[in-house]
Design a protein around this motif. Sequence first.
Motif, PDB file in Angstrom:
ATOM      1  N   ARG A   1       0.865  -1.182   0.000  1.00 38.26           N
ATOM      2  CA  ARG A   1       0.000   0.000   0.000  1.00 38.26           C
ATOM      3  C   ARG A   1       0.893   1.221   0.000  1.00 38.26           C
ATOM      4  NH1 ARG A   1      -5.394   0.155   3.211  1.00 38.26           N
ATOM      5  NH2 ARG A   1      -4.929   2.344   3.060  1.00 38.26           N
ATOM      6  N   THR A   2       0.473   2.237  -0.697  1.00 39.91           N
ATOM      7  CA  THR A   2       1.233   3.484  -0.636  1.00 39.91           C
ATOM      8  C   THR A   2       0.821   4.241   0.623  1.00 39.91           C
ATOM      9  OG1 THR A   2      -0.419   4.592  -1.991  1.00 39.91           O
ATOM     10  CG2 THR A   2       1.475   3.648  -3.137  1.00 39.91           C
ATOM     11  N   ASP A   3       1.724   5.035   1.143  1.00 40.14           N
ATOM     12  CA  ASP A   3       1.481   5.748   2.398  1.00 40.14           C
ATOM     13  C   ASP A   3       0.416   6.826   2.270  1.00 40.14           C
ATOM     14  OD1 ASP A   3       3.325   4.200   3.719  1.00 40.14           O
ATOM     15  OD2 ASP A   3       4.984   5.569   3.283  1.00 40.14           O
ATOM     16  N   ASP A   4       0.191   7.347   1.075  1.00 41.21           N
ATOM     17  CA  ASP A   4      -0.749   8.452   0.922  1.00 41.21           C
ATOM     18  C   ASP A   4      -2.194   7.989   0.708  1.00 41.21           C
ATOM     19  OD1 ASP A   4      -0.190   7.377  -1.532  1.00 41.21           O
ATOM     20  OD2 ASP A   4      -0.141   9.296  -2.593  1.00 41.21           O
ATOM     21  N   THR A   5      -2.456   6.685   0.666  1.00 40.42           N
ATOM     22  CA  THR A   5      -3.833   6.209   0.478  1.00 40.42           C
ATOM     23  C   THR A   5      -4.555   6.152   1.811  1.00 40.42           C
ATOM     24  OG1 THR A   5      -3.126   3.914   0.656  1.00 40.42           O
ATOM     25  CG2 THR A   5      -3.282   4.836  -1.553  1.00 40.42           C
ATOM     26  N   THR A   6      -5.833   6.487   1.763  1.00 43.03           N
ATOM     27  CA  THR A   6      -6.666   6.382   2.958  1.00 43.03           C
ATOM     28  C   THR A   6      -7.900   5.565   2.608  1.00 43.03           C
ATOM     29  OG1 THR A   6      -7.798   8.444   2.403  1.00 43.03           O
ATOM     30  CG2 THR A   6      -5.903   8.597   3.885  1.00 43.03           C
TER      31      THR A   6
END
Length: 139
Positions: free
Chosen positions: A67-72
């Motif tokens: 997962r990328t860190d900027d996804t919510t």
Amino acid sequence: MDCLALVLAVVVTAASVQDRDAAVPLLERLRELYFSVRLVWADGGYTGSLVGWAAEKLRLILEIVKRTDDTTGFVVLPRRWVVERTLSWLMRSRRLVRDHETLPAMHEAMVLWSMTMLMNGRPAGRRPGPFSRPVPRKR
């Protein structure tokens, strides 16, 4: 699992065993059974020395799907949904829903048996799913 979400190898361990540690015998078993497999997708829990070990010892490319860190919120990750779908198919087997088995080898056998039952239904045109019912015949 392969690209079609069919289980290729299974290793059942105690809950106290880290996933990364349990991956070693699983990947070794995979290599013994299926020498032509070259690429294995794994989630972020398998990062670290396991990637190098798999490449060096087993000649497997262990690709981590992160997962990328900027996804919510909820995001469908590539190839990860295949695993989740197969696990939901396997949970249709009553013996896998609860921990009835006391021996890891027996639980592994039940996972393979459940997958065999799912695979046997495919040539007959039955699709695994919670709402699959027999099609009524016309008279």
